[in-house]
Design an enzyme around this catalytic site. Structure first.
Site, PDB file in Angstrom:
ATOM      1  N   SER A  27      -0.255   4.433   4.456  1.00  0.00           N
ATOM      2  CA  SER A  27      -1.555   3.744   4.359  1.00  0.00           C
ATOM      3  C   SER A  27      -1.864   2.966   5.628  1.00  0.00           C
ATOM      4  O   SER A  27      -3.034   2.684   5.913  1.00  0.00           O
ATOM      5  CB  SER A  27      -1.570   2.810   3.143  1.00  0.00           C
ATOM      6  OG  SER A  27      -0.550   1.844   3.236  1.00  0.00           O
ATOM      7  N   GLY A  28      -0.826   2.599   6.384  1.00  0.00           N
ATOM      8  CA  GLY A  28      -1.057   1.869   7.634  1.00  0.00           C
ATOM      9  C   GLY A  28      -0.447   0.474   7.654  1.00  0.00           C
ATOM     10  O   GLY A  28      -0.721  -0.306   8.566  1.00  0.00           O
ATOM     11  N   LYS A  29       0.413   0.163   6.696  1.00  0.00           N
ATOM     12  CA  LYS A  29       1.025  -1.175   6.638  1.00  0.00           C
ATOM     13  C   LYS A  29       1.750  -1.518   7.933  1.00  0.00           C
ATOM     14  O   LYS A  29       1.557  -2.587   8.508  1.00  0.00           O
ATOM     15  CB  LYS A  29       2.028  -1.258   5.468  1.00  0.00           C
ATOM     16  CG  LYS A  29       1.444  -0.975   4.110  1.00  0.00           C
ATOM     17  CD  LYS A  29       2.495  -1.044   3.026  1.00  0.00           C
ATOM     18  CE  LYS A  29       3.576   0.005   3.142  1.00  0.00           C
ATOM     19  NZ  LYS A  29       3.097   1.397   3.007  1.00  0.00           N
ATOM     20  N   SER A  30       2.592  -0.579   8.353  1.00  0.00           N
ATOM     21  CA  SER A  30       3.417  -0.826   9.524  1.00  0.00           C
ATOM     22  C   SER A  30       2.548  -0.900  10.790  1.00  0.00           C
ATOM     23  O   SER A  30       2.685  -1.826  11.598  1.00  0.00           O
ATOM     24  CB  SER A  30       4.447   0.297   9.621  1.00  0.00           C
ATOM     25  OG  SER A  30       5.275   0.090  10.690  1.00  0.00           O
ATOM     26  N   SER A  87       6.063  -1.839  -1.903  1.00  0.00           N
ATOM     27  CA  SER A  87       6.106  -2.804  -3.022  1.00  0.00           C
ATOM     28  C   SER A  87       5.122  -2.422  -4.123  1.00  0.00           C
ATOM     29  O   SER A  87       4.127  -3.118  -4.351  1.00  0.00           O
ATOM     30  CB  SER A  87       5.869  -4.236  -2.542  1.00  0.00           C
ATOM     31  OG  SER A  87       4.794  -4.362  -1.654  1.00  0.00           O
ATOM     32  N   GLY A 105       0.846  -1.197   0.000  1.00  0.00           N
ATOM     33  CA  GLY A 105       0.000   0.000   0.000  1.00  0.00           C
ATOM     34  C   GLY A 105       0.876   1.239   0.000  1.00  0.00           C
ATOM     35  O   GLY A 105       2.105   1.154   0.160  1.00  0.00           O
TER      36      GLY A 105
HETATM   37  P1  ADP Z   1       2.955   2.762   6.273  1.00  0.00           P
HETATM   38  O1  ADP Z   1       3.691   1.694   7.017  1.00  0.00           O
HETATM   39  O2  ADP Z   1       1.936   2.206   5.298  1.00  0.00           O
HETATM   40  O3  ADP Z   1       3.834   3.800   5.635  1.00  0.00           O
HETATM   41  P2  ADP Z   1       2.280   3.756   8.862  1.00  0.00           P
HETATM   42  O4  ADP Z   1       1.688   2.576   9.576  1.00  0.00           O
HETATM   43  O5  ADP Z   1       3.705   4.106   9.137  1.00  0.00           O
HETATM   44  O6  ADP Z   1       2.036   3.561   7.296  1.00  0.00           O
HETATM   45  O7  ADP Z   1       1.414   5.064   9.115  1.00  0.00           O
HETATM   46  C1  ADP Z   1       0.015   5.055   9.113  1.00  0.00           C
HETATM   47  C2  ADP Z   1      -0.476   6.197  10.017  1.00  0.00           C
HETATM   48  O8  ADP Z   1      -1.908   6.294   9.936  1.00  0.00           O
HETATM   49  C3  ADP Z   1      -0.132   5.955  11.464  1.00  0.00           C
HETATM   50  O9  ADP Z   1       0.249   7.183  12.046  1.00  0.00           O
HETATM   51  C4  ADP Z   1      -1.466   5.449  12.065  1.00  0.00           C
HETATM   52  O10 ADP Z   1      -1.576   5.723  13.424  1.00  0.00           O
HETATM   53  C5  ADP Z   1      -2.491   6.251  11.238  1.00  0.00           C
HETATM   54  N1  ADP Z   1      -3.816   5.642  11.138  1.00  0.00           N
HETATM   55  C6  ADP Z   1      -4.993   6.283  11.368  1.00  0.00           C
HETATM   56  N2  ADP Z   1      -6.051   5.457  11.165  1.00  0.00           N
HETATM   57  C7  ADP Z   1      -5.549   4.263  10.763  1.00  0.00           C
HETATM   58  C8  ADP Z   1      -6.136   3.016  10.377  1.00  0.00           C
HETATM   59  N3  ADP Z   1      -7.456   2.810  10.372  1.00  0.00           N
HETATM   60  N4  ADP Z   1      -5.303   2.023  10.006  1.00  0.00           N
HETATM   61  C9  ADP Z   1      -3.967   2.215  10.000  1.00  0.00           C
HETATM   62  N5  ADP Z   1      -3.347   3.351  10.348  1.00  0.00           N
HETATM   63  C10 ADP Z   1      -4.131   4.390  10.744  1.00  0.00           C
END
Ligand code: ADP
Length: 208
Positions: free
Chosen positions: A44-47, A114, A40
């Protein structure tokens, strides 16, 4: 055993078949090994979701482990940048590491943008049937950019970062992911639970 392997440069190499097979490892861990491939956009929230999945799995006694983008780029892939070739090599190495972890019996959460479909499909091709679970963390670009947890979109918009996925580099969304998370309508817990539920439905979690 492993599926398709890339041809090694070295000669006189043989693959050593050990005494412990997949079934024995699954019996020892109480579940099968698999790669949970999170893909994603940045932010997006992957981590976040991936770590929550790891937490949920470890809490029930499973052998789960997160491979996370930035951590790998600090170590294993510190020699790679963000050109298309380097991104491809980044993902190739991560795929090989993920495969090794899964072969060791782990539920590997691999959380990487990815962006290229062919790179993800190549890793799928390395894995056995049912061992590659593609998790599409589907969050609209506008939401990712508004969150901007690492300030990267701001930098990219200011021209300080180029080849940024979703802006001036493409993101090829999965067409048939095993799990499709529409995160805009989900809490982190709900999204993570959706992944765990899939593993339960597929009998990947076994007794754990
Ligand atoms: P990625 O790893 O995809 O770059 P991160 O997990 O680092 O994304 O960041 C996602 C951000 O969005 C975090 O700060 C998280 O707290 C926030 N967030 C808000 N709502 C959600 C949700 N429903 N699912 C995942 N993350 C969320």
């Amino acid at each position: 055993m492993f599926g398709a392997m890339s041809a090694p440069k070295g000669t006189n190499l043989t693959w050593h078949v050990g005494e412990v097979d997949k079934d024995a490892r699954a019996a020892a861990h109480g579940h099968r090994g698999a790669v949970l491939w999170f893909t994603g956009l940045s932010g997006s929230g992957k981590s976040t979701i991936g770590h929550r999945v790891e937490r949920m799995l470890v809490d029930r006694g499973a052998f789960a482990y997160v491979l996370d983008g930035d951590n790998i780029r600090h170590g294993l892939n510190s020699d790679l940048g963000f050109s298309p070739e380097d991104r491809e090599e980044n993902i190739r190495r991560i795929g090989e590491v993920s495969r090794l972890f899964a072969d060791a019996g782990a539920l590997v959460v691999s959380a990487f943008i990815s962006p290229y479909r062919t790179d993800r499909d190549r890793i799928r091709g390395l894995m056995g049937e049912g061992e590659f679970v593609e998790v599409f963390v589907d969050t609209p670009l506008e939401i990712c950019e508004a969150r901007d947890p690492k300030g990267l979109y701001k930098k990219a918009r200011a021209g300080e970062i180029s080849n940024f996925t979703g802006l001036d580099a493409p993101y090829e969304a999965p067409q048939n992911p095993e799990v499709h998370l529409l995160t805009a309508g989900l809490s982190v817990d709900e999204a993570a639970a959706q992944v765990v539920r899939y593993l339960e439905e597929q009998n990947i979690l076994g007794d754990s």
